[in-house]
Design a protein around this motif. Structure first.
Motif, PDB file in Angstrom:
ATOM      1  N   UNK A 169      -7.456 -86.647 -65.142  1.00 22.59           N
ATOM      2  CA  UNK A 169      -7.057 -85.434 -65.858  1.00 22.59           C
ATOM      3  C   UNK A 169      -7.244 -83.948 -64.815  1.00 22.59           C
ATOM      4  N   UNK A 170      -8.122 -84.190 -64.114  1.00 21.07           N
ATOM      5  CA  UNK A 170      -8.049 -82.988 -63.136  1.00 21.07           C
ATOM      6  C   UNK A 170      -6.698 -83.025 -62.275  1.00 21.07           C
ATOM      7  N   UNK A 171      -6.456 -84.205 -61.995  1.00 17.30           N
ATOM      8  CA  UNK A 171      -5.083 -84.299 -61.029  1.00 17.30           C
ATOM      9  C   UNK A 171      -3.982 -83.559 -61.867  1.00 17.30           C
ATOM     10  N   UNK A 172      -3.826 -84.176 -62.917  1.00 17.51           N
ATOM     11  CA  UNK A 172      -2.575 -83.694 -63.856  1.00 17.51           C
ATOM     12  C   UNK A 172      -2.800 -82.089 -64.055  1.00 17.51           C
ATOM     13  N   UNK A 173      -3.766 -81.690 -64.248  1.00 16.43           N
ATOM     14  CA  UNK A 173      -3.969 -80.395 -64.455  1.00 16.43           C
ATOM     15  C   UNK A 173      -3.775 -79.647 -63.191  1.00 16.43           C
ATOM     16  N   UNK A 174      -4.036 -79.737 -61.999  1.00 14.78           N
ATOM     17  CA  UNK A 174      -3.832 -79.287 -60.656  1.00 14.78           C
ATOM     18  C   UNK A 174      -2.154 -79.271 -60.631  1.00 14.78           C
ATOM     19  N   UNK A 175      -1.623 -80.513 -60.825  1.00 13.05           N
ATOM     20  CA  UNK A 175      -0.190 -80.507 -60.891  1.00 13.05           C
ATOM     21  C   UNK A 175       0.421 -79.401 -61.795  1.00 13.05           C
ATOM     22  N   UNK A 176      -0.082 -79.552 -62.974  1.00 12.52           N
ATOM     23  CA  UNK A 176       0.481 -78.551 -63.862  1.00 12.52           C
ATOM     24  C   UNK A 176       0.362 -76.922 -63.426  1.00 12.52           C
ATOM     25  N   UNK A 177      -0.775 -76.736 -62.856  1.00 12.59           N
ATOM     26  CA  UNK A 177      -1.270 -75.270 -62.459  1.00 12.59           C
ATOM     27  C   UNK A 177      -0.126 -75.152 -61.280  1.00 12.59           C
ATOM     28  N   UNK A 178       0.193 -76.095 -60.368  1.00 11.48           N
ATOM     29  CA  UNK A 178       1.178 -75.935 -59.136  1.00 11.48           C
ATOM     30  C   UNK A 178       2.602 -75.542 -59.806  1.00 11.48           C
ATOM     31  N   UNK A 214       3.323 -74.407 -62.999  1.00 11.39           N
ATOM     32  CA  UNK A 214       3.254 -73.178 -63.713  1.00 11.39           C
ATOM     33  C   UNK A 214       3.539 -71.801 -62.627  1.00 11.39           C
ATOM     34  N   UNK A 215       2.653 -71.811 -61.600  1.00  9.62           N
ATOM     35  CA  UNK A 215       2.542 -70.635 -60.856  1.00  9.62           C
ATOM     36  C   UNK A 215       2.948 -70.787 -59.366  1.00  9.62           C
ATOM     37  N   UNK A 216       3.224 -71.971 -59.010  1.00 13.10           N
ATOM     38  CA  UNK A 216       3.627 -72.179 -57.481  1.00 13.10           C
ATOM     39  C   UNK A 216       2.289 -72.728 -56.918  1.00 13.10           C
ATOM     40  N   UNK A 217       2.908 -73.448 -55.765  1.00 12.84           N
ATOM     41  CA  UNK A 217       1.686 -74.104 -55.033  1.00 12.84           C
ATOM     42  C   UNK A 217       0.532 -73.279 -54.127  1.00 12.84           C
ATOM     43  N   UNK A 218       0.829 -71.844 -53.950  1.00 16.09           N
ATOM     44  CA  UNK A 218       0.021 -71.063 -53.479  1.00 16.09           C
ATOM     45  C   UNK A 218      -0.622 -70.171 -54.185  1.00 16.09           C
ATOM     46  N   UNK A 219      -0.598 -70.321 -55.678  1.00 13.39           N
ATOM     47  CA  UNK A 219      -1.133 -69.315 -56.489  1.00 13.39           C
ATOM     48  C   UNK A 219      -2.604 -69.590 -56.902  1.00 13.39           C
ATOM     49  N   UNK A 220      -3.126 -70.715 -56.712  1.00 17.77           N
ATOM     50  CA  UNK A 220      -4.638 -71.041 -57.078  1.00 17.77           C
ATOM     51  C   UNK A 220      -5.275 -71.897 -56.098  1.00 17.77           C
ATOM     52  N   UNK A 221      -6.436 -71.328 -55.714  1.00 17.49           N
ATOM     53  CA  UNK A 221      -7.215 -72.249 -54.678  1.00 17.49           C
ATOM     54  C   UNK A 221      -8.191 -73.217 -55.536  1.00 17.49           C
TER      55      UNK A 221
END
Length: 334
Positions: free
Chosen positions: A44-53, A55-62
């Motif tokens: 689930x964490x991996x899916x969330x990370x992919x969704x965040x990337x 949504x806002x781009x790969x460099x948006x969230x650390x």
């Protein structure tokens, strides 16, 4: 005529620079390596990370991974992350901390609305005080505090000549301003909720850092030094402080520079002290301490150099000795 022409050319350049300093960061606000927690099972964490990337781009969230919601909540309270997306048996939910940044909390609410199966429920883990639910009063308090520091530094430099006088006024005035600001913030305004002593120390250190830097530059360079210190600390420092948003929402290198200037470091240290029990305040406090220490040292050294220069002029100019002796006495603090 030449001076008039120079002013006509220089003033528009100064105006353009200030417009750039204030307007450009505001126009380019977006998350850049914004610390965000993700908690839950690995898949689930991996899916969330992919969704965040996506949504806002790969460099948006650390992204910081946490084992569960409790660990993510602790990460928020310890200022490791601004919020977290938690994957649980009932689906996704989002944890925010409006006290860390109302702008980031609003951003994470948008993220929650666009998550798969959303909108996901949102919980404010560390909310702002009810008297300042949007953090507007907290953000607005930074500028007058900095202006007070500028006034203390300029007056200490222009009205006092002795080393001990200048240092005493800088330190005692900063302490008095810190006590006054915290007394108002914790009672009448209701925008601060931490320990009074710790908050007062942070505000005093902010004022001292600003005042000592301005006084030191003034003692070294004269009125030009006061102007230079005011430009850097108030204009750039206030515009790039991230007090109303977050340093990670400002474009590079503005966000990084703002953290190293007194307004940005002071706002961060006071926020961490008032709402997060001091977690995360170490770095900003070191920045403020560096400004205060360097400013006080510069004030002492530059004042003593000016005193010795006057003594040398007394020795080399007998006709002006009475006047210069009076100036020397005032400069020495006697």
């Amino acid at each position: 005529m030449a001076r008039s022409a120079a002013l006509i050319v220089v003033l528009p350049l100064v105006a353009a620079f200030l417009l750039w300093a204030f307007s450009w960061p505001a126009a380019r606000t977006a998350p850049r390596d914004l610390p965000l927690g993700v908690a839950g099972p690995e898949r689930a964490v991996t899916q969330v990370e992919q969704g965040l990337a996506g949504h806002a781009g790969s460099g948006a969230f650390a992204v910081h991974r946490y084992a569960d919601a409790a660990a993510a909540r602790t990460g928020i309270e310890h200022r490791e992350v601004y919020g977290a997306v938690v994957a649980g048996p009932q689906g996704l939910r989002v944890l925010t901390a409006s006290a860390a940044s109302p702008a980031v909390a609003a951003l994470l609410q948008q993220v929650a609305a666009e998550l798969p199966g959303g909108p996901a429920p949102v919980t404010d883990v560390v909310p702002l005080p009810s008297a300042d639910p949007r953090g507007a009063a907290f953000s607005a308090s930074v500028l007058p505090t900095v202006v007070t520091g500028l006034a203390v530094g300029a007056l200490a430099c222009l009205a006092l000549g002795g080393v001990r006088q200048r240092l005493a006024v800088l330190v005692l005035s900063a302490a008095a301003v810190g006590a006054t600001a915290v007394a108002l913030g914790n009672t009448w305004l209701g925008v601060l909720t931490g320990g009074v002593v710790a908050e007062g120390a942070v505000v005093a250190l902010l004022v001292l850092g600003v005042a000592a830097a301005v006084c030191g530059l003034g003692a070294l360079l004269g009125p030009k030094g006061i102007g230079l210190g005011s430009l850097v600390v108030m204009m750039l420092g206030n515009a790039w402080s991230g007090a109303s948003s977050a340093p990670e929402l400002l474009p590079d290198p503005v966000g990084a520079i703002g953290r190293l200037l007194p307004p940005g470091a002071g706002a961060a240290a006071l926020r961490d002290t008032a709402f997060f029990h001091g977690h995360g305040a170490r770095g900003p406090l070191l920045v403020l301490a560096a400004w205060a220490g360097i400013g006080l040292a510069l004030t002492a050294v530059a004042t003593r150099v000016a005193h010795r220069r006057l003594q040398a002029e007394v020795a080399s100019t007998p006709a002006a000795a009475p006047f210069l002796l009076r100036e020397t006495a005032e400069t020495s603090g006697r």
